[in-house]
Design a protein around this motif. Structure first.
Motif, mmCIF file in Angstrom:
data_model
loop_
_atom_site.group_PDB
_atom_site.id
_atom_site.type_symbol
_atom_site.label_atom_id
_atom_site.label_comp_id
_atom_site.label_asym_id
_atom_site.label_seq_id
_atom_site.Cartn_x
_atom_site.Cartn_y
_atom_site.Cartn_z
ATOM 1 N N CYS A 16 35.654 28.868 -10.843
ATOM 2 C CA CYS A 16 36.342 28.282 -9.704
ATOM 3 C C CYS A 16 35.743 28.932 -8.459
ATOM 4 O O CYS A 16 35.578 30.142 -8.419
ATOM 5 N N ASN A 17 35.368 28.135 -7.475
ATOM 6 C CA ASN A 17 34.761 28.712 -6.281
ATOM 7 C C ASN A 17 35.110 27.904 -5.039
ATOM 8 O O ASN A 17 35.712 26.840 -5.125
ATOM 9 N N PHE A 39 31.705 20.524 9.525
ATOM 10 C CA PHE A 39 31.747 21.590 8.530
ATOM 11 C C PHE A 39 33.123 21.608 7.889
ATOM 12 O O PHE A 39 34.135 21.550 8.583
ATOM 13 N N THR A 40 33.184 21.640 6.560
ATOM 14 C CA THR A 40 34.462 21.706 5.857
ATOM 15 C C THR A 40 34.393 22.741 4.735
ATOM 16 O O THR A 40 33.312 23.135 4.295
ATOM 17 N N VAL A 41 35.544 23.151 4.290
ATOM 18 C CA VAL A 41 35.672 24.062 3.163
ATOM 19 C C VAL A 41 36.416 23.317 2.068
ATOM 20 O O VAL A 41 37.456 22.701 2.314
ATOM 21 N N GLY A 47 34.918 24.582 -13.987
ATOM 22 C CA GLY A 47 36.264 24.660 -14.558
ATOM 23 C C GLY A 47 37.309 24.031 -13.657
ATOM 24 O O GLY A 47 38.183 23.285 -14.104
ATOM 25 N N GLY A 48 37.236 24.329 -12.364
ATOM 26 C CA GLY A 48 38.188 23.761 -11.407
ATOM 27 C C GLY A 48 38.097 22.252 -11.346
ATOM 28 O O GLY A 48 39.120 21.555 -11.307
ATOM 29 N N VAL A 64 42.397 29.078 -15.972
ATOM 30 C CA VAL A 64 42.211 30.522 -16.002
ATOM 31 C C VAL A 64 40.812 30.780 -15.468
ATOM 32 O O VAL A 64 39.830 30.319 -16.058
ATOM 33 N N ALA A 65 40.720 31.469 -14.342
ATOM 34 C CA ALA A 65 39.420 31.708 -13.705
ATOM 35 C C ALA A 65 39.416 33.030 -12.985
ATOM 36 O O ALA A 65 40.469 33.579 -12.672
ATOM 37 N N LYS A 66 38.235 33.536 -12.731
ATOM 38 C CA LYS A 66 38.096 34.762 -11.964
ATOM 39 C C LYS A 66 37.114 34.514 -10.861
ATOM 40 O O LYS A 66 36.122 33.858 -11.033
#
Length: 66
Positions: A16-17, A39-41, A47-48, A64-66
Protein backbone atom coordinates in the motif's frame (compact mmCIF):
# COMPACT_ATOMS: atom_id res chain seq x y z
CA UNK A 1 -13.94 -0.39 13.79
CA UNK A 2 -13.36 -4.01 14.68
CA UNK A 3 -13.88 -6.78 12.12
CA UNK A 4 -13.63 -10.46 12.92
CA UNK A 5 -11.58 -12.52 10.50
CA UNK A 6 -14.50 -14.93 10.13
CA UNK A 7 -16.71 -12.10 8.80
CA UNK A 8 -14.38 -11.30 5.87
CA UNK A 9 -14.80 -12.60 2.34
CA UNK A 10 -11.27 -11.56 1.36
CA UNK A 11 -8.16 -10.66 3.37
CA UNK A 12 -5.46 -9.03 1.24
CA UNK A 13 -1.86 -9.06 2.43
CA UNK A 14 0.15 -6.75 0.22
CA UNK A 15 1.62 -3.36 -0.53
CA UNK A 16 0.00 0.00 0.00
CA UNK A 17 1.53 3.34 -0.94
CA UNK A 18 0.81 6.98 -1.66
CA UNK A 19 0.91 8.05 -5.32
CA UNK A 20 2.15 11.54 -6.21
CA UNK A 21 0.52 12.43 -9.56
CA UNK A 22 1.53 15.34 -11.77
CA UNK A 23 -0.54 16.15 -14.87
CA UNK A 24 1.02 17.74 -17.96
CA UNK A 25 -0.11 18.36 -21.53
CA UNK A 26 2.39 15.93 -23.07
CA UNK A 27 5.16 13.50 -22.22
CA UNK A 28 8.63 15.01 -22.02
CA UNK A 29 11.26 14.27 -24.66
CA UNK A 30 14.57 12.74 -23.57
CA UNK A 31 16.33 15.15 -21.19
CA UNK A 32 13.45 17.66 -21.25
CA UNK A 33 11.57 19.02 -18.25
CA UNK A 34 7.83 19.59 -18.68
CA UNK A 35 5.95 21.61 -16.06
CA UNK A 36 2.71 20.14 -14.78
CA UNK A 37 -0.60 21.98 -14.61
CA UNK A 38 -2.13 19.95 -11.75
CA UNK A 39 -0.83 17.88 -8.83
CA UNK A 40 -2.78 15.35 -6.75
CA UNK A 41 -2.10 12.75 -4.09
CA UNK A 42 -3.75 9.35 -4.41
CA UNK A 43 -3.54 5.90 -2.91
CA UNK A 44 -2.23 2.81 -4.66
CA UNK A 45 -0.11 -0.31 -4.40
CA UNK A 46 -1.00 -3.76 -5.72
CA UNK A 47 -2.58 -4.90 -2.45
CA UNK A 48 -4.50 -1.67 -1.91
CA UNK A 49 -5.82 -1.72 -5.47
CA UNK A 50 -6.93 -5.37 -5.22
CA UNK A 51 -8.64 -4.80 -1.87
CA UNK A 52 -10.53 -1.75 -3.19
CA UNK A 53 -11.57 -3.54 -6.40
CA UNK A 54 -12.96 -6.51 -4.44
CA UNK A 55 -14.82 -4.17 -2.07
CA UNK A 56 -16.36 -2.28 -5.02
CA UNK A 57 -17.61 -5.65 -6.33
CA UNK A 58 -19.39 -6.23 -3.01
CA UNK A 59 -16.94 -8.38 -1.03
CA UNK A 60 -16.23 -7.74 2.64
CA UNK A 61 -12.50 -6.97 2.61
CA UNK A 62 -9.59 -6.01 4.83
CA UNK A 63 -6.00 -5.08 4.02
CA UNK A 64 -2.85 -5.96 5.95
CA UNK A 65 0.04 -3.79 4.78
CA UNK A 66 3.15 -2.07 5.99
Amino acid sequence: MSTKLEDLDILVIGSCNTDLISYCKRLPKVGETVHGSKFTVGFGGKGGNQCMAAAKLGASTALVAK
